[in-house]
Design a protein around this motif. Structure first.
Motif, short mmCIF file in Angstrom:
data_model
loop_
_atom_site.label_atom_id
_atom_site.label_comp_id
_atom_site.label_asym_id
_atom_site.label_seq_id
_atom_site.Cartn_x
_atom_site.Cartn_y
_atom_site.Cartn_z
N LEU A 79 4.10 -10.99 -1.55
CA LEU A 79 4.93 -10.61 -0.44
C LEU A 79 4.94 -8.96 -0.17
O LEU A 79 5.34 -8.37 -1.36
CB LEU A 79 6.17 -10.97 -0.40
N VAL A 80 4.34 -8.17 0.42
CA VAL A 80 4.37 -6.78 0.68
C VAL A 80 5.54 -6.19 1.51
O VAL A 80 5.70 -6.75 2.60
CB VAL A 80 3.02 -6.26 1.37
N TYR A 81 6.17 -5.33 0.66
CA TYR A 81 7.54 -4.88 1.50
C TYR A 81 7.17 -3.29 1.66
O TYR A 81 6.58 -2.71 0.70
CB TYR A 81 8.68 -4.77 0.75
N GLY A 82 7.38 -2.63 2.75
CA GLY A 82 7.56 -1.18 2.87
C GLY A 82 8.39 -0.78 4.25
O GLY A 82 9.17 -1.89 4.85
N HIS A 83 8.42 0.31 4.45
CA HIS A 83 9.51 0.60 5.54
C HIS A 83 8.88 1.92 6.29
O HIS A 83 7.91 2.97 5.98
CB HIS A 83 10.62 1.34 4.89
N ILE A 175 5.62 -3.48 -3.82
CA ILE A 175 6.34 -2.60 -3.12
C ILE A 175 5.59 -1.17 -3.31
O ILE A 175 5.59 -0.79 -4.86
CB ILE A 175 7.78 -2.35 -3.27
N SER A 176 5.16 -0.27 -2.45
CA SER A 176 4.74 0.98 -2.99
C SER A 176 5.65 2.33 -2.33
O SER A 176 5.30 2.47 -1.25
CB SER A 176 3.28 1.28 -2.55
N ASP A 177 6.74 2.56 -3.27
CA ASP A 177 7.57 3.47 -2.70
C ASP A 177 8.17 4.32 -3.85
O ASP A 177 9.40 4.78 -4.00
CB ASP A 177 8.89 2.59 -1.95
N GLY A 415 3.85 2.56 -7.27
CA GLY A 415 3.87 3.37 -6.46
C GLY A 415 2.58 4.38 -6.58
O GLY A 415 2.12 4.27 -7.71
N PHE A 416 2.10 4.95 -5.59
CA PHE A 416 1.10 6.13 -5.55
C PHE A 416 1.58 7.55 -5.05
O PHE A 416 0.61 8.37 -4.91
CB PHE A 416 0.17 5.66 -4.54
N GLY A 417 2.80 7.65 -5.02
CA GLY A 417 3.41 8.96 -4.60
C GLY A 417 3.06 9.88 -6.20
O GLY A 417 2.95 9.28 -7.05
#
Length: 449
Positions: A79-83, A175-177, A415-417
């Motif tokens: 399940l991929v979550y983001g905003h 999640i990527s955040d 995360g990728f930031g």
């Protein structure tokens, strides 16, 4: 996969720029239509990527976007979550270019939401897009839950997750955040502090009063507010609120050694921030203070005359915004109650105080040995040539705890930031190298589960 990403790089960047042009500020009522537009844009991007059952779910606030592809029989479900919502752009005058007119320079895309979280979310949409283009199917089952209220603490998503618990069941929440440690050093966050945000208001007289006529004889709301705020901390940097530390674990030597192993230069950070010295609890390093210790911070103060020149008054009211970061088994509700008791105890005579709670979130701790997390580490290492570290983050993503608890699934914070990308600040940006390598990393992860 790297060749396919390179082939479509310009196409993907133009699509990302279209996404970034939408001023989807969830905290602004004036931007409600823009937030709805961003939800529709996200849904269209998921359809284009080959996702099915794409739905824009209305809530009492801003919409949730759902999509899935569930044809990989016997394979795991991710399940991929983001905003898709973003922070306000203020202060606009500190931006080098307009915040919602994305530009690319020096290998970075500059715009509000570039790294938090539209750029990172778009990595996942393009990853499944490429996999579908190349294979006509996905190697695993994928579900997307994308919200438009993360920047206002996700008020409607928890109820949606509870209601749709069975439909959202999965083997991992991806999640990527979050961010790398530094450029070239990936990280998978394994701890997030909880949060509590509140506003303290102080009122004295029924109106502002002339400081010559009444000065020295009536209570001053700002004096009272400053007295209360000053009482919240001890001189050693610890929080002076009785009961605040209930549920805070004593760090083990193993944990402190793990934190110390993360590359970090106090001197470099101090210089980059223009500081003469740091502040915080005695006996703890900078990384421990921001990663595994709780805090209470004053975020803003208002009261009295704020215009040009002088106005000699005794202000009738003043207010402060306060936020706490929580760890261990600290309860946001219990901490709020402790702050209320403390304020009532220390408030000066003649001051009437009220507190209003805005945000609360429980702390999160994640087992880095979980196979889903180790598979993410393998994917990072395959693409970047460096195995990720597992830092403890000082920030809060309130919905992480809800996903982990309700769905009983590990949360993979891939995360990728970069810490230097000005999220929540003017000139927010996202490194294009991490955008393209991020797509490759997510593809590798999904291909090897």
């Amino acid at each position: 996969m790297k060749e396919s990403i390179a082939l479509h790089k310009e196409e993907f960047l133009e699509e990302l720029k279209d996404f970034l042009r939408i001023p989807s500020i969830s905290s602004s009522e004036q931007r409600r239509d823009d937030v709805a537009e961003a939800a529709a844009w996200t849904a269209a991007a998921l359809k284009k990527a080959g996702m099915e059952h794409v739905e824009v779910v209305e809530t009492e606030g801003h919409p949730i976007v759902y999509a899935d592809w569930l044809h990989a029989e016997g394979k795991p479900t991710v399940l991929v979550y983001g905003h898709y919502d973003v922070q306000p752009e203020d202060p606009v005058h500190l931006w080098d270019t307009p915040p919602f007119d994305p530009v690319i320079r020096d290998g970075k895309v500059f715009a509000r939401g570039a790294t938090d979280d539209k750029g990172q979310l778009f990595i996942h949409i393009k990853a499944v897009d490429l996999l579908m283009r190349e294979r006509g199917e996905l190697p695993v089952n994928v579900k997307f839950v994308i919200e438009g209220e993360e920047e206002v603490a996700s008020p409607n998503l928890p109820a949606y997750i509870e209601e749709k618990k069975q439909a959202l069941s999965c083997d991992a929440v991806l999640i990527s955040d979050t961010s790398f440690i530094e450029e070239g050093q990936p990280a998978i966050c394994t701890s997030l502090r909880g949060a509590l945000a509140l506003e303290l208001s102080v009122k004295t007289a029924d109106s502002d009063l002339h400081s010559g006529t009444y000065g020295g004889a009536v209570p001053n709301s700002i004096h009272a507010l400053v007295t209360v705020l000053d009482s919240l901390h001890n001189t050693d940097g610890s929080v002076a609120v009785d009961g605040f530390y209930e549920g805070v674990p004593e760090p083990t030597e193993e944990l402190r050694a793990e934190i110390a192993s993360i590359p970090f230069s106090e001197e470099a950070v101090r210089e980059s921030l223009g500081l003469d010295d740091f502040y915080g609890e005695d006996g703890y390093t900078f990384q421990e203070r921001v990663g595994i210790r709780p805090t209470l911070e004053i975020n803003g103060i208002t009261g009295g005359f704020q215009g040009e020149g002088l106005k000699t008054i005794i202000p009738k009211e003043a207010a402060a915004k306060i936020s706490c970061r929580l760890v261990g088994s600290q309860s946001p509700d219990a901490v709020y109650d402790a702050v209320v008791r403390h304020v009532e105890t220390v408030k000066p005579k003649g001051a009437k105080v009220t507190l209003q709670q805005y945000i609360k979130a429980d702390p999160v701790s994640i087992d880095s040995d979980n196979p889903m997390i180790q598979s993410a580490a393998d994917a990072f290492e395959a693409v970047y040539g460096t195995r990720p570290l597992f830092p403890k983050e000082g920030g809060s993503i309130p919905i992480v705890e809800v996903f982990g608890r309700v769905l009983d699934a590990p949360v993979v914070l891939m995360g990728f930031g970069l810490p230097s990308e000005n999220l929540h600040a003017p000139n927010e940006h996202f490194h294009i190298e991490n955008f393209t390598k991020g797509i490759e990393t997510v593809c590798h992860y999904l291909n090897n589960l």
